[in-house]
Enzyme design. Sequence first.
Site, PDB file in Angstrom:
ATOM      1  N   SER A   1       1.413  -3.180  -0.967  1.00  0.00           N
ATOM      2  CA  SER A   1       1.351  -4.320  -1.890  1.00  0.00           C
ATOM      3  C   SER A   1       2.227  -5.423  -1.300  1.00  0.00           C
ATOM      4  O   SER A   1       3.117  -5.144  -0.481  1.00  0.00           O
ATOM      5  CB  SER A   1       1.910  -3.899  -3.251  1.00  0.00           C
ATOM      6  OG  SER A   1       2.173  -5.019  -4.060  1.00  0.00           O
TER       7      SER A   1
ATOM      8  N   TYR B   1       8.435   0.546  -8.699  1.00  0.00           N
ATOM      9  CA  TYR B   1       7.137   0.261  -8.069  1.00  0.00           C
ATOM     10  C   TYR B   1       7.334  -0.475  -6.746  1.00  0.00           C
ATOM     11  O   TYR B   1       6.755  -0.093  -5.727  1.00  0.00           O
ATOM     12  CB  TYR B   1       6.262  -0.568  -9.016  1.00  0.00           C
ATOM     13  CG  TYR B   1       4.944  -0.961  -8.379  1.00  0.00           C
ATOM     14  CD1 TYR B   1       3.973   0.009  -8.133  1.00  0.00           C
ATOM     15  CD2 TYR B   1       4.688  -2.275  -7.984  1.00  0.00           C
ATOM     16  CE1 TYR B   1       2.769  -0.331  -7.520  1.00  0.00           C
ATOM     17  CE2 TYR B   1       3.487  -2.622  -7.385  1.00  0.00           C
ATOM     18  CZ  TYR B   1       2.529  -1.643  -7.154  1.00  0.00           C
ATOM     19  OH  TYR B   1       1.355  -1.976  -6.538  1.00  0.00           O
TER      20      TYR B   1
END
Length: 249
Positions: free
Chosen positions: A131, A144
């Site tokens: 990401s 995360y």
Amino acid sequence: MRALITGASAGLGAEFARQLSKMGYDLILVARREDRLKELSAELGTRTEIITMDLSLEENCYKLFESLENTKIDLLINNAGFGLFGEFTDTDLDKELNMIDLNIKSLHILTKLFLKKFKEADCGRILNVASSAAFLSGPLMATYYATKAYVLRLTDAISEELRRDKSKVYIGALCPGPVDTEFSAVAGVNFALAGIKADYCVRYALKKMFKGKKIIIPGVVVRTGVFFQRFLPYSILRRISFNIQRKKG
Ligand SMILES: NC(=O)c1ccc[n+]([C@@H]2O[C@H](COP(=O)([O-])OP(=O)(O)OC[C@H]3O[C@@H](n4cnc5c(N)ncnc54)[C@H](OP(=O)(O)O)[C@@H]3O)[C@@H](O)[C@H]2O)c1
């Protein structure tokens, strides 16, 4: 040609399945929701096998590899993953440990097992879905962001080992910013930036992967942001990151 895609029941994984099927790939699709995998499989034009499995359980990762030991896989897309929003002291520890098991541990196990096999054959590709969160610390989504930094660093390090070995095996990391999928509902966030479409993200990712690019960042806004952040000190970056994150709550 055959591709194995984890987290194929929704979002990016389902889109990888659609586009790879159009390119002629047979598919092995893994996720927990069987009904969604069946629906997807019915719309695809190539041979598809579905495996209903919770990959956050370590033993399932080994089972998956063992069940495919005699199947030739040309491409592994480690895509299954999820996020969680909230201040670190408020977020649920069990959910976070489960996230670490899925985003880090399962990806690590599958990367190692398939990479060994691919190296022996001197062919194969692994695309690990990280990401743009991998490039920053992520206050309010701390765990995360940290899991995605792990994915990026692990993948990038292995790619250099492969290059030095003159291996024909490819490994790369996909690092998108916000994409329109079920991710935000699962993570409990509203994105501050408008998300790009999953079909654009996947088309871009596949094009770059087949060209051998190691770190793939779809979307000009996110690519520009990642480029310029190298000129800023961490003290500024973590404040900017907090302010972006705060708008997601
Ligand atoms: N959307 C974004 O903005 C964005 C941005 C950057 C990176 N990413 C990354 O992209 C990847 C795909 O996310 P997405 O956006 O497509 O989200 P999504 O629409 O929520 O899809 C997530 C997929 O992961 C699967 N999954 C979740 N837990 C699992 C488990 N324990 N075992 C097996 N499969 C599991 C889900 O299937 P089941 O629920 O059926 O198991 C689903 O197929 C993730 O790694 C995410 O971190 C997303």
